[in-house]
Design an enzyme around this catalytic site. Structure first.
Site, PDB file in Angstrom:
ATOM      1  N   GLY A  12       0.819  -1.213   0.000  1.00  0.00           N
ATOM      2  CA  GLY A  12       0.000   0.000   0.000  1.00  0.00           C
ATOM      3  C   GLY A  12       0.846   1.254   0.000  1.00  0.00           C
ATOM      4  O   GLY A  12       1.916   1.290   0.602  1.00  0.00           O
ATOM      5  N   GLY A 107       6.033  -2.653   3.689  1.00  0.00           N
ATOM      6  CA  GLY A 107       5.511  -2.981   5.002  1.00  0.00           C
ATOM      7  C   GLY A 107       5.805  -4.423   5.354  1.00  0.00           C
ATOM      8  O   GLY A 107       6.575  -5.108   4.661  1.00  0.00           O
ATOM      9  N   SER A 110       4.938  -7.051   2.427  1.00  0.00           N
ATOM     10  CA  SER A 110       5.819  -6.894   1.270  1.00  0.00           C
ATOM     11  C   SER A 110       7.238  -7.346   1.590  1.00  0.00           C
ATOM     12  O   SER A 110       7.878  -8.030   0.787  1.00  0.00           O
ATOM     13  CB  SER A 110       5.839  -5.436   0.814  1.00  0.00           C
ATOM     14  OG  SER A 110       4.572  -5.011   0.401  1.00  0.00           O
ATOM     15  N   ASP A 133       0.211   1.678   9.310  1.00  0.00           N
ATOM     16  CA  ASP A 133      -0.171   0.897  10.490  1.00  0.00           C
ATOM     17  C   ASP A 133       0.908   0.886  11.564  1.00  0.00           C
ATOM     18  O   ASP A 133       0.638   0.511  12.711  1.00  0.00           O
ATOM     19  CB  ASP A 133      -0.506  -0.542  10.097  1.00  0.00           C
ATOM     20  CG  ASP A 133      -1.756  -0.639   9.253  1.00  0.00           C
ATOM     21  OD1 ASP A 133      -2.646   0.218   9.417  1.00  0.00           O
ATOM     22  OD2 ASP A 133      -1.849  -1.561   8.433  1.00  0.00           O
ATOM     23  N   ARG A 168     -24.589  14.223  18.718  1.00  0.00           N
ATOM     24  CA  ARG A 168     -24.452  12.904  18.100  1.00  0.00           C
ATOM     25  C   ARG A 168     -23.293  12.111  18.689  1.00  0.00           C
ATOM     26  O   ARG A 168     -22.306  12.664  19.169  1.00  0.00           O
ATOM     27  CB  ARG A 168     -24.215  13.055  16.589  1.00  0.00           C
ATOM     28  CG  ARG A 168     -25.446  13.476  15.821  1.00  0.00           C
ATOM     29  CD  ARG A 168     -25.117  13.762  14.381  1.00  0.00           C
ATOM     30  NE  ARG A 168     -26.333  14.060  13.623  1.00  0.00           N
ATOM     31  CZ  ARG A 168     -26.362  14.725  12.474  1.00  0.00           C
ATOM     32  NH1 ARG A 168     -25.232  15.178  11.945  1.00  0.00           N
ATOM     33  NH2 ARG A 168     -27.503  14.953  11.853  1.00  0.00           N
ATOM     34  N   GLY A 176      -6.303  -0.403  10.094  1.00  0.00           N
ATOM     35  CA  GLY A 176      -5.635  -1.184  11.124  1.00  0.00           C
ATOM     36  C   GLY A 176      -6.285  -2.547  11.241  1.00  0.00           C
ATOM     37  O   GLY A 176      -7.110  -2.763  12.132  1.00  0.00           O
ATOM     38  N   ILE A 280      -8.489   7.851   2.370  1.00  0.00           N
ATOM     39  CA  ILE A 280      -8.022   9.216   2.630  1.00  0.00           C
ATOM     40  C   ILE A 280      -6.844   9.203   3.596  1.00  0.00           C
ATOM     41  O   ILE A 280      -5.993  10.092   3.588  1.00  0.00           O
ATOM     42  CB  ILE A 280      -9.173  10.092   3.184  1.00  0.00           C
ATOM     43  CG1 ILE A 280      -8.786  11.576   3.142  1.00  0.00           C
ATOM     44  CG2 ILE A 280      -9.550   9.680   4.610  1.00  0.00           C
ATOM     45  CD1 ILE A 280      -9.921  12.508   3.501  1.00  0.00           C
ATOM     46  N   GLN A 281      -6.749   8.149   4.424  1.00  0.00           N
ATOM     47  CA  GLN A 281      -5.648   8.032   5.382  1.00  0.00           C
ATOM     48  C   GLN A 281      -4.314   7.782   4.700  1.00  0.00           C
ATOM     49  O   GLN A 281      -3.255   8.010   5.293  1.00  0.00           O
ATOM     50  CB  GLN A 281      -5.941   6.899   6.373  1.00  0.00           C
ATOM     51  CG  GLN A 281      -7.157   7.136   7.227  1.00  0.00           C
ATOM     52  CD  GLN A 281      -7.692   5.844   7.833  1.00  0.00           C
ATOM     53  OE1 GLN A 281      -7.285   5.449   8.905  1.00  0.00           O
ATOM     54  NE2 GLN A 281      -8.613   5.191   7.133  1.00  0.00           N
TER      55      GLN A 281
END
Length: 357
Positions: A12, A107, A110, A133, A168, A176, A280-281
């Site tokens: 990633g 990571g 990989s 992560d 809310r 994760g 988006i992270q």
């Protein structure tokens, strides 16, 4: 002696990868005058014997270096599970490229695959850890983690205002799958009221007790619940069989929201909303810390090749850069959050619900 080295990014993407590529090329060219070949799309590029020559003039535009602030990776990346099925072909391709050494930025998954290929093909491999992560073993930092934490904290800041405006409970699902470092760091920094991670059991009773406490004791009519996508189902779940996120079609964020809504001892029926931050992270401009980490790691990787110390990964330990055997890293990864982790203790001392430990 001039060397011909390759560099690839695998798994990633994350912010900071281009900073590491920039550091490798700069150090290898300026200090050693080596040839640096970028291998596009990781093992797929190796398989297809594709390379692109990387040089200092190609990395900047009219004196402006864009790689420091560019997210993602200019080399592209893949995340395929069938790489080892083509091991013999990839090894033959690596041999044909006549590389003196290969730098792999990846990571835990990989690096495990590339380490296996390197052992089979007798490659001179050096690794650089990257993952949002932060679960690569034997290093306190990995490229991309700090930026991802900042991205989540920014989202929590924004969601807190809208949660407060409408009374809310906002459930925020973050990445994760096997480790909760991202949720834990961002949750504390972003002012979460509950943090649910894969490593620590929790109960819906505990989550709702926290929400009730905020309302009854402090007058707070909103709450922020951060949940890692890999968190397990609750000990007192209304789902009969305990299972993890892979079994939940709705995802962990929606699961937690549904459980809160169905809980029958809340002071009032609550408006519960879910935000799944998703990819988006992985995006955005790398933070200063990720730029520094990537630059230092890139320089250290070239130093290892200069000393012909192969089979090593650069790592950050106790405030300095070291190198550790890749074999030891892949044997211990992914690295979970320990239940007695100092950040877990800190969160609880701050009144955050972090499971029933």
């Amino acid at each position: 002696m001039q060397k011909r080295i390759g560099i690839l990014t695998s798994g990633g993407d994350c912010p900071g990868l281009n900073c590491a590529i920039r550091a490798v090329v700069s150090h290898a060219k300026l200090q050693h005058d080596w040839e640096v070949l970028g291998i596009p799309y990781a093992t797929q590029g190796l398989l297809e014997r594709k390379t692109t020559s990387l040089n200092l003039h190609g990395l900047d535009l009219r004196g402006i270096d864009p790689l420091l602030s560019m997210g993602g990776t200019i080399l592209g990346s893949i995340n395929k599970g069938d790489t080892l099925a083509h091991a013999s072909e990839i090894i033959a391709s690596h041999r044909a490229l006549a590389l003196d050494a290969l730098i792999a930025i990846g990571g835990d998954g990989s690096l495990a695959i590339l380490h296996q290929l390197a052992c089979q093909g007798n490659w001179n491999l050096v690794a650089i850890p990257k993952t949002i992560d932060n679960d690569v073993a034997l290093t306190e930092r990995a490229i991309g983690f700090d930026t991802a934490v900042n991205t989540i904290v920014d989202a929590l800041n924004r969601l807190t205002f809208t949660a407060a405006s409408h009374d809310r409970v906002m459930v925020v699902e973050v990445m994760g799958r096997t480790a909760g470092h991202l949720a834990l760091h961002a949750g504390i920094a972003g002012g979460a009221d509950c943090i649910l991670i894969p490593e620590i059991p929790y109960s819906i009773d505990g989550v709702c007790h926290q929400i009730n406490e905020l309302r009854d004791r402090w007058g707070r009519k909103f709450a922020i619940v951060v949940v890692a996508e890999g968190a397990k189902t609750a000990n007192d779940s209304s789902i009969a069989e305990t299972q993890n996120f892979a079994s939940l079609e709705c995802g962990m964020g929606q699961y937690i929201a549904n459980q809160i809504k169905s809980y029958n001892t809340l002071t009032d029926r609550l408006d519960v909303r879910v935000s799944i931050l998703g990819h988006i992270q992985r995006g955005g401009i790398p933070s200063a810390l990720d730029r520094l980490t990537a630059t230092v790691f890139g320089k250290a990787a070239v130093d290892l090749i200069a000393r012909e110390q192969y089979g090593q990964m650069v790592a950050w330990q106790n405030g300095r850069v070291v190198d550790v055997p890749i074999a030891d890293v892949v044997a211990r990864s992914p690295l979970p959050v320990a239940p007695d982790n100092y950040l877990v203790q800190t969160a609880r001392c701050m009144g955050i619900y972090v499971g029933d430990g």
